[in-house]
Design an enzyme around this catalytic site. Structure first.
Site, short mmCIF file in Angstrom:
data_model
loop_
_atom_site.label_atom_id
_atom_site.label_comp_id
_atom_site.label_asym_id
_atom_site.label_seq_id
_atom_site.Cartn_x
_atom_site.Cartn_y
_atom_site.Cartn_z
N GLY A 23 -4.94 14.66 39.70
CA GLY A 23 -5.98 13.94 38.97
C GLY A 23 -7.16 13.60 39.84
O GLY A 23 -7.35 14.19 40.91
N ALA A 24 -7.98 12.62 39.38
CA ALA A 24 -9.26 12.29 40.03
C ALA A 24 -10.02 13.59 40.27
O ALA A 24 -10.44 13.91 41.37
CB ALA A 24 -9.05 11.52 41.34
N LEU A 25 -10.17 14.33 39.20
CA LEU A 25 -10.65 15.71 39.29
C LEU A 25 -12.11 15.79 39.73
O LEU A 25 -12.93 14.96 39.35
CB LEU A 25 -10.50 16.39 37.92
CG LEU A 25 -9.07 16.42 37.38
CD1 LEU A 25 -9.04 17.11 36.01
CD2 LEU A 25 -8.11 17.10 38.34
N HIS A 29 -11.28 21.08 41.83
CA HIS A 29 -10.22 21.34 40.84
C HIS A 29 -10.75 22.24 39.72
O HIS A 29 -10.06 23.14 39.24
CB HIS A 29 -9.77 20.03 40.19
CG HIS A 29 -9.12 19.06 41.13
ND1 HIS A 29 -9.71 17.87 41.48
CD2 HIS A 29 -7.94 19.11 41.78
CE1 HIS A 29 -8.92 17.21 42.30
NE2 HIS A 29 -7.84 17.94 42.51
N GLU A 140 -7.85 26.22 49.27
CA GLU A 140 -7.68 26.45 50.72
C GLU A 140 -7.92 25.21 51.54
O GLU A 140 -7.63 25.19 52.73
CB GLU A 140 -8.65 27.55 51.18
CG GLU A 140 -8.16 28.93 50.84
CD GLU A 140 -9.05 30.02 51.44
OE1 GLU A 140 -10.21 29.73 51.79
OE2 GLU A 140 -8.57 31.15 51.54
N ASP A 142 -6.36 22.47 51.47
CA ASP A 142 -5.03 22.07 51.96
C ASP A 142 -4.32 23.32 52.46
O ASP A 142 -3.39 23.83 51.84
CB ASP A 142 -4.25 21.41 50.81
CG ASP A 142 -4.94 20.14 50.35
OD1 ASP A 142 -5.03 19.19 51.13
OD2 ASP A 142 -5.43 20.12 49.20
N VAL A 168 -14.35 24.10 47.89
CA VAL A 168 -15.67 23.80 47.31
C VAL A 168 -16.26 22.62 48.09
O VAL A 168 -15.55 21.64 48.38
CB VAL A 168 -15.55 23.45 45.81
CG1 VAL A 168 -16.91 23.09 45.22
CG2 VAL A 168 -14.96 24.63 45.05
N SER A 178 -10.55 14.09 46.38
CA SER A 178 -10.51 12.85 45.60
C SER A 178 -10.68 11.64 46.51
O SER A 178 -11.21 10.61 46.11
CB SER A 178 -9.18 12.75 44.85
OG SER A 178 -8.99 13.93 44.09
N ARG A 179 -10.24 11.77 47.76
CA ARG A 179 -10.32 10.63 48.70
C ARG A 179 -11.76 10.34 49.13
O ARG A 179 -12.01 9.25 49.65
CB ARG A 179 -9.47 10.90 49.94
CG ARG A 179 -7.98 10.82 49.67
CD ARG A 179 -7.18 10.85 50.96
NE ARG A 179 -5.76 10.66 50.73
CZ ARG A 179 -4.91 11.65 50.43
NH1 ARG A 179 -5.35 12.88 50.32
NH2 ARG A 179 -3.64 11.41 50.24
O1 PAF Z 1 -2.88 19.52 46.34
C1 PAF Z 1 -2.48 18.65 45.54
O2 PAF Z 1 -3.25 18.04 44.76
C2 PAF Z 1 -1.01 18.29 45.52
O3 PAF Z 1 -0.46 18.32 46.79
C3 PAF Z 1 -0.19 19.14 44.53
C4 PAF Z 1 -0.19 20.61 44.93
C5 PAF Z 1 -0.77 18.99 43.12
C6 PAF Z 1 1.26 18.66 44.51
O4 PAF Z 1 1.36 17.32 44.13
#
Ligand code: PAF
Length: 245
Positions: A23-25, A29, A140, A142, A168, A178-179
């Site tokens: 969430g917190a798109l 996302h 990418e 993460d 992005v 989101s942070r």
């Molecule tokens: O990258 C994320 O937002 C999260 O780690 C994921 C892949 C949705 C798993 O909770």
């Protein structure tokens, strides 16, 4: 989740794409959703803030939540279905069963966040089993998470194709996250230094020194194969990024 499984069994559309989120798109996302819509006949997005991947309860409590806004954005971007489970449904076993990786997950972010990647891999395994997608989309940004998910899917012979999507960035280079919402104006301005330092430094050591000079607390900067990866903190906000060398 039985209701979901009945619903899913009735969706006989291929290829089916899946975008898991907490969430917190933001636009990052939405770029995953766009990539999925381009290649799939049907796209499922999940919104689930996975408590098991937060090693720090303060971070969990402070994690931004705006379900109404998320749903509006997903509707506008034409997601076909949104899966919104709660923690009791996902962890009906009280997290007795989990996926553990014992090498790479202990390095980089894993060295600073005990249990984090067990939480990520376990929830991704559960979500993939629920959604049964042909293609699943991950950013990418993460990078370590992406590699671990790829390795898990291969190790357990899971019938899904993992698709990586480019990070992005804001106009000044800051990777969308989101942070970022938690940064104050001064920190937000400084945060752009992270990407610049990773990209412009001649070595990981030089990037570390630049970041420290600029007031970042540096967890790590490491070059692994063709990638330079870093995790830092500005105040209480943890920022990660990586670039191709
Ligand atoms: O990258 C994320 O937002 C999260 O780690 C994921 C892949 C949705 C798993 O909770």
């Amino acid at each position: 989740m039985a209701q979901w499984q009945v619903f899913r069994a009735g969706v006989q559309v291929h290829p089916l794409g899946f975008v898991p989120t907490m969430g917190a798109l933001h636009r990052g996302h939405l770029s995953l959703l766009e990539a999925s819509k381009e290649r799939n006949a049907f796209t499922v997005v999940s919104v689930f803030i996975n408590p098991k991947q937060f090693d720090d309860n303060g971070d969990f409590v402070a994690y931004p939540v705006d379900c109404q806004k998320d749903l509006e954005q997903l509707e506008k971007a034409s997601a076909d279905v949104v899966l919104l489970p709660d923690a009791r449904q996902i962890y009906a076993d009280d997290y007795r069963f989990k996926v553990t990786e014992s090498e790479f997950s202990q390095q980089l972010c894993g060295a600073h966040r005990p249990g984090h990647f067990d939480g990520v891999l376990t929830v991704v395994m559960r979500l993939l089993n629920l959604v049964q997608p042909d293609n699943a989309y991950f950013g990418e940004k993460d990078y370590q998470q992406l590699q671990l998910i790829r390795n898990m899917v291969a190790a357990f012979f899971m019938p899904v194709n993992i698709v990586a999507c480019a990070t992005v960035r804001e106009a000044d280079g800051l990777a969308m996250s989101s942070r970022n919402q938690r940064l104050d104006a001064r920190q937000r301005k400084k945060a752009a230094v992270l990407y610049a330092a990773l990209k412009q430094s001649k070595s990981a050591e030089q990037a570390r020194a630049t970041l420290q000079q600029q007031g970042f607390e540096v967890e790590y900067v490491e070059d692994i194969a063709d990638r330079r990866l870093a995790a830092t903190r500005l105040g209480n906000t943890r920022l990660i990024d990586n670039v191709q060398l």
